[in-house]
Write a protein that holds these residues in place. Structure first.
Motif, PDB file in Angstrom:
ATOM      1  N   LEU A  11       0.844  -1.203   0.000  1.00  0.00           N
ATOM      2  CA  LEU A  11       0.000   0.000   0.000  1.00  0.00           C
ATOM      3  C   LEU A  11       0.872   1.243   0.000  1.00  0.00           C
ATOM      4  N   ARG A  12       0.636   2.103  -0.958  1.00  0.00           N
ATOM      5  CA  ARG A  12       1.303   3.404  -1.042  1.00  0.00           C
ATOM      6  C   ARG A  12       0.250   4.412  -1.449  1.00  0.00           C
ATOM      7  N   THR A  13       0.102   5.453  -0.645  1.00  0.00           N
ATOM      8  CA  THR A  13      -0.906   6.455  -0.961  1.00  0.00           C
ATOM      9  C   THR A  13      -0.465   7.810  -0.417  1.00  0.00           C
ATOM     10  N   TRP A  26      -6.604   6.905   7.493  1.00  0.00           N
ATOM     11  CA  TRP A  26      -7.222   6.939   6.169  1.00  0.00           C
ATOM     12  C   TRP A  26      -6.646   5.842   5.278  1.00  0.00           C
ATOM     13  N   ALA A  27      -5.354   5.588   5.377  1.00  0.00           N
ATOM     14  CA  ALA A  27      -4.734   4.518   4.593  1.00  0.00           C
ATOM     15  C   ALA A  27      -5.313   3.158   4.988  1.00  0.00           C
ATOM     16  N   VAL A  28      -5.507   2.928   6.284  1.00  0.00           N
ATOM     17  CA  VAL A  28      -6.134   1.682   6.743  1.00  0.00           C
ATOM     18  C   VAL A  28      -7.550   1.591   6.191  1.00  0.00           C
ATOM     19  N   HIS A  29      -8.271   2.702   6.214  1.00  0.00           N
ATOM     20  CA  HIS A  29      -9.627   2.723   5.672  1.00  0.00           C
ATOM     21  C   HIS A  29      -9.615   2.327   4.191  1.00  0.00           C
ATOM     22  N   GLN A  34     -11.151  -2.405   0.284  1.00  0.00           N
ATOM     23  CA  GLN A  34     -10.901  -3.430  -0.728  1.00  0.00           C
ATOM     24  C   GLN A  34     -11.662  -4.722  -0.459  1.00  0.00           C
ATOM     25  N   VAL A  35     -11.905  -5.004   0.829  1.00  0.00           N
ATOM     26  CA  VAL A  35     -12.429  -6.328   1.171  1.00  0.00           C
ATOM     27  C   VAL A  35     -13.697  -6.312   2.019  1.00  0.00           C
ATOM     28  N   LEU A  36     -13.944  -5.225   2.723  1.00  0.00           N
ATOM     29  CA  LEU A  36     -15.105  -5.170   3.607  1.00  0.00           C
ATOM     30  C   LEU A  36     -16.199  -4.280   3.020  1.00  0.00           C
ATOM     31  N   PRO A  37     -17.449  -4.569   3.355  1.00  0.00           N
ATOM     32  CA  PRO A  37     -18.538  -3.690   2.916  1.00  0.00           C
ATOM     33  C   PRO A  37     -18.641  -2.470   3.824  1.00  0.00           C
ATOM     34  N   VAL A  38     -17.552  -1.694   3.884  1.00  0.00           N
ATOM     35  CA  VAL A  38     -17.465  -0.557   4.793  1.00  0.00           C
ATOM     36  C   VAL A  38     -18.389   0.573   4.376  1.00  0.00           C
ATOM     37  N   ASP A  39     -18.412   0.843   3.092  1.00  0.00           N
ATOM     38  CA  ASP A  39     -19.189   1.978   2.601  1.00  0.00           C
ATOM     39  C   ASP A  39     -19.931   1.530   1.344  1.00  0.00           C
ATOM     40  N   GLU A  47     -18.823  -9.115  -5.868  1.00  0.00           N
ATOM     41  CA  GLU A  47     -18.334  -9.579  -7.161  1.00  0.00           C
ATOM     42  C   GLU A  47     -17.479  -8.516  -7.857  1.00  0.00           C
ATOM     43  N   SER A  48     -17.940  -7.259  -7.814  1.00  0.00           N
ATOM     44  CA  SER A  48     -17.162  -6.209  -8.477  1.00  0.00           C
ATOM     45  C   SER A  48     -15.848  -5.957  -7.740  1.00  0.00           C
ATOM     46  N   LYS A  49     -15.858  -6.093  -6.406  1.00  0.00           N
ATOM     47  CA  LYS A  49     -14.610  -5.954  -5.659  1.00  0.00           C
ATOM     48  C   LYS A  49     -13.646  -7.081  -6.013  1.00  0.00           C
ATOM     49  N   THR A  50     -14.174  -8.281  -6.225  1.00  0.00           N
ATOM     50  CA  THR A  50     -13.339  -9.413  -6.620  1.00  0.00           C
ATOM     51  C   THR A  50     -12.727  -9.175  -7.992  1.00  0.00           C
ATOM     52  N   GLU A  51     -13.543  -8.683  -8.929  1.00  0.00           N
ATOM     53  CA  GLU A  51     -13.036  -8.380 -10.277  1.00  0.00           C
ATOM     54  C   GLU A  51     -11.966  -7.290 -10.217  1.00  0.00           C
ATOM     55  N   SER A  52     -12.209  -6.272  -9.425  1.00  0.00           N
ATOM     56  CA  SER A  52     -11.248  -5.189  -9.279  1.00  0.00           C
ATOM     57  C   SER A  52      -9.937  -5.706  -8.706  1.00  0.00           C
ATOM     58  N   ALA A  53     -10.028  -6.577  -7.714  1.00  0.00           N
ATOM     59  CA  ALA A  53      -8.822  -7.151  -7.112  1.00  0.00           C
ATOM     60  C   ALA A  53      -8.048  -7.983  -8.120  1.00  0.00           C
TER      61      ALA A  53
END
Length: 110
Positions: A11-13, A26-29, A34-39, A47-53
């Motif tokens: 992770l670099r941001t 914010w970086a942890v957020h 990427q993996v949790l239904p946070v927002d 499924e879209s998160k899996t495709e993005s990953a």
């Protein structure tokens, strides 16, 4: 607000924040998104998160988060324990969820 360079593992941001701790949060957020239904406002399904990953990869943090105002890969950047920042993020997120529930409960009671 200052500009911070935050890195941990892959992770670099860059983040505009009031402090290095808030930049790390914010970086942890971002990593958690990427993996949790946070927002759910972004409308991304599992499924879209899996495709993005699969296409972009997943940022993986290691045990230290480094935050610097001077750039990435700096040996003099302060180091924060990742799990400490994750715990603080979790406490903050749980508090926000409780407040949201209280607002919802108050609105339905009125």
């Amino acid at each position: 607000m200052a500009k911070y360079f935050v890195q941990s593992g892959t992770l670099r941001t860059t983040v505009q924040a009031e402090s290095s701790r808030k930049a790390a949060l914010w970086a942890v957020h971002q990593a958690m998104l990427q993996v949790l239904p946070v927002d759910d406002s972004d409308g991304q399904s599992a499924e879209s998160k899996t495709e993005s990953a699969a296409t972009r990869g997943v940022s993986v943090m290691d045990d230290i988060v480094r935050v610097s105002e001077l750039g990435f890969d700096r040996d003099d950047a302060p180091a924060l324990a990742t799990m400490e920042v994750v715990q603080q993020w979790n406490e903050m997120f749980a508090t926000l969820a409780r407040l949201q529930q209280m607002l919802h409960d108050g609105a339905t009671a009125a």
